[in-house]
Motif scaffolding. Structure first.
Motif, PDB file in Angstrom:
ATOM      1  N   GLY A  72      13.777 -12.031  33.393  1.00 30.20           N
ATOM      2  CA  GLY A  72      13.896 -11.600  34.780  1.00 30.20           C
ATOM      3  C   GLY A  72      14.926 -10.525  35.020  1.00 30.20           C
ATOM      4  O   GLY A  72      15.543  -9.974  34.112  1.00 30.20           O
ATOM      5  N   TYR A  73      15.133 -10.245  36.303  1.00 34.17           N
ATOM      6  CA  TYR A  73      16.059  -9.207  36.747  1.00 34.17           C
ATOM      7  C   TYR A  73      16.363  -9.458  38.221  1.00 34.17           C
ATOM      8  O   TYR A  73      15.657 -10.181  38.921  1.00 34.17           O
ATOM      9  N   LEU A  74      17.438  -8.818  38.681  1.00 28.66           N
ATOM     10  CA  LEU A  74      17.823  -8.963  40.086  1.00 28.66           C
ATOM     11  C   LEU A  74      17.283  -7.838  40.936  1.00 28.66           C
ATOM     12  O   LEU A  74      17.151  -7.946  42.137  1.00 28.66           O
ATOM     13  N   LYS A  75      17.004  -6.702  40.276  1.00 26.04           N
ATOM     14  CA  LYS A  75      16.429  -5.579  41.008  1.00 26.04           C
ATOM     15  C   LYS A  75      15.616  -4.762  40.039  1.00 26.04           C
ATOM     16  O   LYS A  75      16.064  -4.437  38.952  1.00 26.04           O
ATOM     17  N   ASP A  76      14.402  -4.420  40.440  1.00 26.56           N
ATOM     18  CA  ASP A  76      13.528  -3.615  39.591  1.00 26.56           C
ATOM     19  C   ASP A  76      12.912  -2.538  40.474  1.00 26.56           C
ATOM     20  O   ASP A  76      12.499  -2.806  41.599  1.00 26.56           O
ATOM     21  N   LEU A  77      12.886  -1.312  39.983  1.00 24.14           N
ATOM     22  CA  LEU A  77      12.395  -0.193  40.783  1.00 24.14           C
ATOM     23  C   LEU A  77      10.962  -0.409  41.244  1.00 24.14           C
ATOM     24  O   LEU A  77      10.560   0.052  42.296  1.00 24.14           O
ATOM     25  N   GLY A  96      27.260 -13.908  33.428  1.00 27.18           N
ATOM     26  CA  GLY A  96      27.033 -14.649  32.196  1.00 27.18           C
ATOM     27  C   GLY A  96      25.872 -14.106  31.380  1.00 27.18           C
ATOM     28  O   GLY A  96      25.008 -13.395  31.892  1.00 27.18           O
ATOM     29  N   ASN A  97      25.852 -14.434  30.117  1.00 32.06           N
ATOM     30  CA  ASN A  97      24.779 -14.026  29.219  1.00 32.06           C
ATOM     31  C   ASN A  97      23.624 -15.026  29.285  1.00 32.06           C
ATOM     32  O   ASN A  97      23.809 -16.188  29.660  1.00 32.06           O
ATOM     33  N   ILE A  98      22.437 -14.574  28.863  1.00 35.45           N
ATOM     34  CA  ILE A  98      21.287 -15.460  28.684  1.00 35.45           C
ATOM     35  C   ILE A  98      20.909 -15.413  27.212  1.00 35.45           C
ATOM     36  O   ILE A  98      20.753 -14.325  26.640  1.00 35.45           O
ATOM     37  N   TYR A  99      20.776 -16.592  26.593  1.00 37.30           N
ATOM     38  CA  TYR A  99      20.490 -16.681  25.155  1.00 37.30           C
ATOM     39  C   TYR A  99      19.135 -17.332  24.911  1.00 37.30           C
ATOM     40  O   TYR A  99      18.634 -18.106  25.733  1.00 37.30           O
ATOM     41  N   SER A 100      18.564 -17.046  23.748  1.00 38.63           N
ATOM     42  CA  SER A 100      17.385 -17.786  23.282  1.00 38.63           C
ATOM     43  C   SER A 100      17.855 -19.088  22.650  1.00 38.63           C
ATOM     44  O   SER A 100      19.063 -19.364  22.582  1.00 38.63           O
ATOM     45  N   ASP A 101      16.904 -19.899  22.159  1.00 34.26           N
ATOM     46  CA  ASP A 101      17.284 -21.205  21.621  1.00 34.26           C
ATOM     47  C   ASP A 101      18.114 -21.108  20.344  1.00 34.26           C
ATOM     48  O   ASP A 101      18.823 -22.050  19.985  1.00 34.26           O
ATOM     49  N   ASP A 102      18.046 -19.974  19.624  1.00 35.06           N
ATOM     50  CA  ASP A 102      18.840 -19.829  18.394  1.00 35.06           C
ATOM     51  C   ASP A 102      20.108 -19.018  18.608  1.00 35.06           C
ATOM     52  O   ASP A 102      20.783 -18.650  17.651  1.00 35.06           O
ATOM     53  N   GLY A 103      20.446 -18.735  19.873  1.00 32.88           N
ATOM     54  CA  GLY A 103      21.675 -18.017  20.171  1.00 32.88           C
ATOM     55  C   GLY A 103      21.526 -16.510  20.237  1.00 32.88           C
ATOM     56  O   GLY A 103      22.512 -15.796  20.464  1.00 32.88           O
ATOM     57  N   VAL A 132      40.976  13.159  34.733  1.00 38.40           N
ATOM     58  CA  VAL A 132      39.700  12.491  34.496  1.00 38.40           C
ATOM     59  C   VAL A 132      39.714  11.060  35.029  1.00 38.40           C
ATOM     60  O   VAL A 132      40.719  10.346  34.913  1.00 38.40           O
ATOM     61  N   VAL A 133      38.605  10.658  35.660  1.00 34.07           N
ATOM     62  CA  VAL A 133      38.458   9.302  36.206  1.00 34.07           C
ATOM     63  C   VAL A 133      37.096   8.769  35.765  1.00 34.07           C
ATOM     64  O   VAL A 133      36.067   9.400  36.002  1.00 34.07           O
ATOM     65  N   PHE A 134      37.105   7.614  35.100  1.00 37.58           N
ATOM     66  CA  PHE A 134      35.849   6.955  34.727  1.00 37.58           C
ATOM     67  C   PHE A 134      35.696   5.705  35.584  1.00 37.58           C
ATOM     68  O   PHE A 134      36.499   4.775  35.498  1.00 37.58           O
ATOM     69  N   ASP A 135      34.661   5.710  36.439  1.00 42.24           N
ATOM     70  CA  ASP A 135      34.377   4.546  37.272  1.00 42.24           C
ATOM     71  C   ASP A 135      33.486   3.592  36.482  1.00 42.24           C
ATOM     72  O   ASP A 135      32.359   3.942  36.115  1.00 42.24           O
ATOM     73  N   LYS A 136      34.001   2.392  36.212  1.00 38.04           N
ATOM     74  CA  LYS A 136      33.264   1.416  35.403  1.00 38.04           C
ATOM     75  C   LYS A 136      32.227   0.690  36.254  1.00 38.04           C
ATOM     76  O   LYS A 136      32.514   0.231  37.356  1.00 38.04           O
ATOM     77  N   ILE A 137      31.019   0.573  35.736  1.00 31.84           N
ATOM     78  CA  ILE A 137      29.926  -0.120  36.411  1.00 31.84           C
ATOM     79  C   ILE A 137      29.245  -1.026  35.400  1.00 31.84           C
ATOM     80  O   ILE A 137      28.856  -0.574  34.318  1.00 31.84           O
ATOM     81  N   ASN A 138      29.124  -2.289  35.730  1.00 29.85           N
ATOM     82  CA  ASN A 138      28.462  -3.241  34.826  1.00 29.85           C
ATOM     83  C   ASN A 138      26.952  -3.205  35.041  1.00 29.85           C
ATOM     84  O   ASN A 138      26.475  -3.281  36.173  1.00 29.85           O
ATOM     85  N   VAL A 139      26.195  -3.098  33.957  1.00 36.11           N
ATOM     86  CA  VAL A 139      24.730  -3.113  34.048  1.00 36.11           C
ATOM     87  C   VAL A 139      24.178  -4.163  33.097  1.00 36.11           C
ATOM     88  O   VAL A 139      24.775  -4.467  32.069  1.00 36.11           O
ATOM     89  N   ARG A 140      23.009  -4.702  33.441  1.00 33.23           N
ATOM     90  CA  ARG A 140      22.361  -5.691  32.582  1.00 33.23           C
ATOM     91  C   ARG A 140      21.557  -4.989  31.499  1.00 33.23           C
ATOM     92  O   ARG A 140      20.894  -3.977  31.747  1.00 33.23           O
ATOM     93  N   TYR A 141      21.617  -5.558  30.308  1.00 25.64           N
ATOM     94  CA  TYR A 141      20.944  -4.976  29.156  1.00 25.64           C
ATOM     95  C   TYR A 141      20.178  -6.077  28.431  1.00 25.64           C
ATOM     96  O   TYR A 141      20.704  -7.169  28.185  1.00 25.64           O
ATOM     97  N   ALA A 142      18.917  -5.793  28.108  1.00 20.74           N
ATOM     98  CA  ALA A 142      18.069  -6.735  27.377  1.00 20.74           C
ATOM     99  C   ALA A 142      17.894  -6.231  25.943  1.00 20.74           C
ATOM    100  O   ALA A 142      17.153  -5.270  25.725  1.00 20.74           O
ATOM    101  N   GLU A 169      17.111 -14.778  35.670  1.00 21.24           N
ATOM    102  CA  GLU A 169      18.193 -14.036  36.338  1.00 21.24           C
ATOM    103  C   GLU A 169      18.262 -14.386  37.817  1.00 21.24           C
ATOM    104  O   GLU A 169      19.344 -14.511  38.382  1.00 21.24           O
ATOM    105  N   ASN A 170      17.102 -14.555  38.444  1.00 20.65           N
ATOM    106  CA  ASN A 170      17.074 -14.869  39.869  1.00 20.65           C
ATOM    107  C   ASN A 170      17.309 -16.353  40.139  1.00 20.65           C
ATOM    108  O   ASN A 170      18.168 -16.716  40.948  1.00 20.65           O
ATOM    109  N   SER A 171      16.562 -17.216  39.451  1.00 19.94           N
ATOM    110  CA  SER A 171      16.630 -18.647  39.749  1.00 19.94           C
ATOM    111  C   SER A 171      17.997 -19.252  39.414  1.00 19.94           C
ATOM    112  O   SER A 171      18.383 -20.272  39.995  1.00 19.94           O
ATOM    113  N   PHE A 172      18.715 -18.640  38.481  1.00 17.63           N
ATOM    114  CA  PHE A 172      20.039 -19.133  38.095  1.00 17.63           C
ATOM    115  C   PHE A 172      21.126 -18.120  38.446  1.00 17.63           C
ATOM    116  O   PHE A 172      22.176 -18.061  37.799  1.00 17.63           O
TER     117      PHE A 172
END
Length: 666
Positions: free
Chosen positions: A142-147, A15-22, A121-131, A156-159
């Motif tokens: 937040g984030y689920l994993k940070d280097l 799911g997406n995370i939004y600010s109060d104005d969308g 040709v084969v493209f392997d799809k991978i979903n990544v989070r973008y801010a 991201e973690n608490s929800f």
């Protein structure tokens, strides 16, 4: 090669995370890894012909694109997989965006083939989070994993459970170490997409807070700093920023830890208001209640407490305005003595200063405040002025917010609802704790609010008086406790200013804290360090919130009369300046403006944005820069706080759709 087939989970769309104005704060974008199925060059006649004709050109294109291997190395890698009759070859681990994927499909061999069955040709799809807003509210979203931390933090973690949805399940064939392909003919259980979260954060206020906090840290070079803005009537967190020293950051600071929630400190003098709320409730003292503070030194049992300077005999109102430790201690001693320790403790419990806030972001630590049975002879008086206790900043802010909110305590909240499409699945405000009775009587509350106003108009924070809207609040300067041992480090401070505005009809409650600001002892008091940051935040919020402002009848307030301001502004903003401040207006044509104000004189200069070219965003704030660049079809990565000082693609250059532009703010 023998097949290895296994039942595996199918990732759901997060799911997406939004600010109060969308506005999007965090979303999922598809990325791709490039692979090949070399077996088609052995089995498909058309593929064989294309391979022989174009393999050298393809290898050269791959080498030029990835720049990690020579063309000969790429050719040998593909030839070897073909000779060994492999059905899958990962060409490169680098993640590609959609535009890069399209570019690769135009490479020799791939472009000539009619389908993937021929090109291989084969493209392997991978979903990544973008801010989309880059580092803005980075640790809070937040984030689920940070280097750097390898942890899960923030929203991201608490929800995570709500955001991730439900995984599906299906049969997959293993292609190489990290790649799996769906087994043909399998009918998988489809995943269920995660819920979208709607935070209470206001991106405009967040930007104001981050800029003001960075300005304060550059001046006093603290170890870390915190600023929180809460909407008084709702308990909604509108902005939350934590910055700490980081020599690797372009600004020297970055957001690496949520000090606002997780770092507990002796709160210092900001705690005196809780003690005096208990005292006035217990004894009903008037503001004129007199206290003898003596020569500024108070010895009690084995401890000695001092005031910054001798006050003599002063009123309770002056005790707060001057932030007298001794005056507060003597009022608490008179009200609760040595036999009513538990009564004082129970007042603090009623004020929500003993138990955890149970805040939505986890963990939500409990304050460190011993039960009366474990108190020594100094605990009552020392804790009454904010020592021998440990509190996270958010807990102190919540108490002051109750004072601003007519005495009613509200549990702070940072996520208001979870939705699926237009349906509200979870309304988090429904479970938000709201006291049905005020923390104290109206008489007590009125006295406290009068004293908090006097702190600004005629007390320790009178350097921020004079706003058109009015500020009420309290300074706090606590000596820094030593790590692992009892005692405090002289000359090292934790400074706080917490309060609300407008003073008479509060809309926002704000806390600013800076740990270990540099300078001599006088220069590191909260008066010099945190109060000015509070005012910078409140001034800027006030100027952008038209509902807060008084009708100014065509003239600027005194606070702006002597200022020199220059800013690139959006046409909608110049209409606000015209309508509410009576400033000159440029004809309505949708153009951006270069706004200049000096000694009441205003010059507006219209700026033309050339169609299909990269606009000049230097001088804009982050919101306007994103608006201008993304409206040209560009993707933006931002770094820093404040206004834009540099952009990676020069103004006037052709605006390539989905082209990436980096902007530096300072």
């Amino acid at each position: 090669m023998a097949q290895y087939v296994k039942k595996r989970k199918i990732e759901s769309t997060r799911g997406n995370i939004y600010s109060d104005d969308g506005s999007l704060l965090s979303t999922t974008l598809p990325k791709y890894r490039l692979g090949l199925d070399p077996s088609v060059y052995n089995t498909n006649k058309e593929a064989k012909v294309l391979y022989e004709k174009h393999i050298d050109q393809l290898a050269a294109a791959l080498s030029n694109f990835y720049k990690d291997k020579t063309a000969d190395e790429y050719k040998e890698k593909i030839d070897a997989a073909k000779r060994n009759k492999k059905s899958y070859l990962l060409l490169n681990n680098r993640l590609l965006d959609y535009q890069e994927k399209r570019k690769i499909l135009g490479f020799p061999l791939f472009a000539q083939a009619k389908s993937a069955n021929v090109s291989g040709v084969v493209f392997d799809k991978i979903n990544v989070r973008y801010a989309p807003f880059g580092q803005m509210a980075y640790r809070t979203v937040g984030y689920l994993k940070d280097l750097r931390e390898k942890g899960k933090v923030g929203i991201e973690n608490s929800f995570d459970k709500e955001l991730r949805g439900k995984f599906g399940e299906g049969m997959f064939e293993k292609m190489d170490k990290n790649t799996w392909r769906p087994e043909p003919g399998d009918e998988p259980i489809q995943p269920v997409a995660g819920l979208d979260l709607h935070s209470t954060l206001d991106i405009n206020i967040q930007e104001i807070v981050e800029t003001a906090l960075l300005n304060g840290m550059k001046k006093f070079q603290g170890r870390y700093a915190v600023a929180i803005v809460m909407e008084t009537s709702t308990g909604k967190i509108k902005a939350l920023s934590n910055i700490a020293q980081n020599p690797n950051s372009p600004t020297g600071y970055s957001e690496t830890y949520n000090f606002a929630l997780l770092e507990s400190r002796d709160p210092g003098s900001v705690f005196k208001i809780a003690s005096l709320m208990a005292v006035i409730e217990e004894k009903g003292y008037p503001l004129t209640k007199m206290v003898n503070t003596g020569n500024g030194t108070f010895k009690y049992y084995t401890g000695t407490m001092t005031d910054s300077h001798p006050l003599g005999t002063v009123s309770m109102e002056r005790v707060v305005a001057s932030s007298s430790n001794i005056g507060t201690m003597k009022l608490v001693q008179e009200a609760f003595g040595t036999n009513n320790n538990e009564k004082y403790y129970n007042y603090l419990k009623k004020f929500h200063l003993i138990e955890s806030l149970d805040f939505q972001l986890k963990p939500s630590p409990k304050p460190v405040f011993p039960v009366p049975a474990k108190w020594d002879g100094l605990q009552l008086l020392w804790s009454s002025v904010g020592y021998s206790t440990q509190y996270p900043p958010l807990q102190i802010l919540s108490f002051y917010n109750a004072i601003a909110n007519n005495g009613y305590w509200i549990q702070p909240i940072i996520v208001s609802k979870a939705t699926r499409g237009d349906e509200v699945v979870i309304d988090y405000t429904a479970s938000q704790v709201r006291d049905t009775k005020p923390l104290c009587s109206k008489e007590t509350l009125d006295k406290l609010r009068t004293m908090l106003e006097k702190v600004v108009t005629n007390g320790t924070a009178d350097n921020i008086k004079g706003s058109v809207y009015g500020i009420a609040g309290k300074t706090g300067t606590a000596q820094r406790s030593k790590k692992g041992v009892k005692g405090y480090t002289k000359g090292v401070y934790y400074t706080t200013f917490v309060g609300y505005f407008p003073a008479k009809q509060p809309k926002y409650t704000i806390l600013v804290a800076v740990d270990e600001p540099k300078g001599n002892s006088e220069g590191t008091y909260a008066r010099q360090v945190t109060a000015p940051v509070f005012k910078e935040i409140s001034d800027r919020i006030y100027l952008r919130d038209m509902k807060l402002q008084q009708t100014l009848r065509g003239y600027l307030p005194d606070s702006l009369n002597k200022n020199k301001l220059m800013h690139l502004i959006h046409p909608a903003d110049q209409n606000i300046l015209f309508s509410h401040l009576g400033l000159p207006k440029v004809e309505e044509n949708g153009q951006w403006l270069n706004f200049n104000l000096e000694k009441k004189a205003v010059r507006n200069q219209a700026i033309s944005m050339t169609p299909k070219s990269v606009p000049n965003v230097v001088g804009m704030n982050l919101r306007d820069a994103l608006f201008a660049l993304e409206n040209k079809g560009l993707k933006v990565k931002a770094n820093g706080f404040g206004t834009v000082t540099n952009q990676s693609i020069a103004a006037g250059s052709p605006a390539a759709k989905n082209g990436l532009v980096y902007i530096q703010l300072h």
